[in-house]
Design an enzyme around this catalytic site. Sequence first.
Site, short mmCIF file in Angstrom:
data_model
loop_
_atom_site.label_atom_id
_atom_site.label_comp_id
_atom_site.label_asym_id
_atom_site.label_seq_id
_atom_site.Cartn_x
_atom_site.Cartn_y
_atom_site.Cartn_z
N LYS A 1 31.90 41.66 10.89
CA LYS A 1 30.99 40.47 10.75
C LYS A 1 30.51 40.02 9.52
CE LYS A 1 29.09 41.42 15.78
NZ LYS A 1 28.01 41.70 16.27
N LYS B 1 39.58 41.98 20.27
CA LYS B 1 38.59 42.23 21.31
C LYS B 1 38.01 41.02 21.92
CE LYS B 1 33.77 43.38 20.28
NZ LYS B 1 33.12 42.93 21.25
N LYS C 1 31.76 37.81 21.79
CA LYS C 1 30.63 36.84 22.00
C LYS C 1 30.82 36.02 20.58
CE LYS C 1 27.15 39.07 24.94
NZ LYS C 1 26.03 40.05 24.55
P1 ATP Z 1 29.39 40.60 19.46
O1 ATP Z 1 30.62 40.08 19.08
O2 ATP Z 1 28.49 39.58 19.02
O3 ATP Z 1 29.12 41.93 19.01
P2 ATP Z 1 30.05 41.41 22.17
O4 ATP Z 1 30.95 40.67 22.66
O5 ATP Z 1 30.78 42.93 21.31
O6 ATP Z 1 29.34 40.49 20.90
P3 ATP Z 1 27.62 42.94 22.80
O7 ATP Z 1 26.39 42.27 23.35
O8 ATP Z 1 27.72 43.44 21.20
O9 ATP Z 1 28.93 41.88 22.88
O10 ATP Z 1 28.04 44.11 23.88
C1 ATP Z 1 27.57 44.28 24.96
C2 ATP Z 1 28.50 45.41 25.51
O11 ATP Z 1 30.04 44.69 25.98
C3 ATP Z 1 28.57 46.65 24.73
O12 ATP Z 1 28.61 47.83 25.85
C4 ATP Z 1 30.07 46.43 24.45
O13 ATP Z 1 30.76 47.75 24.08
C5 ATP Z 1 30.93 45.80 25.46
N1 ATP Z 1 32.01 44.95 25.01
C6 ATP Z 1 32.02 43.94 24.06
N2 ATP Z 1 33.00 43.46 24.38
C7 ATP Z 1 34.03 44.31 24.69
C8 ATP Z 1 35.34 43.93 25.22
N3 ATP Z 1 36.09 43.12 24.73
N4 ATP Z 1 35.80 44.94 26.10
C9 ATP Z 1 35.11 45.72 26.72
N5 ATP Z 1 33.60 45.63 26.43
C10 ATP Z 1 33.17 45.01 25.52
MG MG Z 2 29.42 43.74 20.01
#
Ligand code: ATP
Ligand code: MG
Length: 328
Positions: free
Chosen positions: A111, A193, A196
């Site tokens: 990040k 992965k 968001k």
């Molecule tokens: P960011 O990239 O901003 O960190 P994020 O997509 O990782 O966002 P978070 O709000 O950080 O979203 O994570 C929320 C939940 O979703 C956490 O339990 C995380 O492990 C899960 N998660 C995030 N991305 C994935 C993915 N690609 N596959 C499975 N689980 C995910």
């Molecule tokens: Mg995350």
Amino acid sequence: MTRVLSGIQPTGETHLGNYLGAVRNWVADQHEHDAFFVVVDLHALTIPQDPAELRAKTLGMATLLLAAGLDPEVCTLFVQSHVSEHSQLGWIMECQASIGELQRMVQFKDKSAKQSGFISAGLLTYPALQAADILLYDADRVPVGDDQRQHLELTRDLAIRFNSRYGDTFVVPAHAIPKAGARVMDLQNPEAKMSKSSDSPQGTVLVLDPPDVIARKFKRAVTDSGTDIVYDPGTKPGVSNLLSILAATSGTTPQAAADGIGSYGALKTAVGDAVVATLRPLQARYAELSADPGEVARQLAVGAGKARAVAAKTLARAQHALGLLAPG
Ligand code: ATP
Ligand code: MG
């Protein structure tokens, strides 16, 4: 009863990885455990946010979690900043973590590399706040996606360190990483992965995307060379990701999901259809709940009250263990 806690950031658009890796399991967990779920708005401040948007997104995320099936009568759903004990224990946990171990966090490296110019100190230290989020509730299990494994390991390390320095204070939590859907990859870049905060609109399937948009994103998904439909993430990351998603949305294994699918085209249609069907009830409920934001806010106030009752006790325990003078 086992205590579980998990959180999700309110910013960015909720995607299929969040749903399959986290939220869907929470809905099941609430019936089996004493479950706490938190919209972690303080974590969102690690990168610059527009205030009006942050406010709207925090309410939107709570609405989405309710739409997904979290029941405030059954679990405790709240917003992190409504329970000030998170910030208070967050500081204490920052003082237990070393700069070196925070700098080794892969998510910090990723990040911070994406930020141009300003990198907040909070981006580095937020895993300590995350540790506080978990430890405040004496959580035994933390159901998160596989991407959070390293942060959870740090939470465990910090809890063990605190307990050995100051006496038994915190429950050391275990991870609960789901088998299916633990790591959903970006459809355009299956080596990364789904996230968001990534800038990959075509590779990210949003839980609120209309059905035709979902179908189109799957049709355009990057596949691998060759034509075989086999689950092998090492050599066939694109196809394997589609098979994992199909498995997670149809209750089977990725290997079994490949049976009877003759072409990449057929695989993309099958997975698109399965995802649309999985998300349909959530989308309908979200539309209903969005019409009454006051009711969602009321549910969050109740959740904050329940959360605070638990968090205040744990914080007091930690403050006492550390030698902070109790207010007279
Ligand atoms: P960011 O990239 O901003 O960190 P994020 O997509 O990782 O966002 P978070 O709000 O950080 O979203 O994570 C929320 C939940 O979703 C956490 O339990 C995380 O492990 C899960 N998660 C995030 N991305 C994935 C993915 N690609 N596959 C499975 N689980 C995910
Ligand atoms: Mg995350």
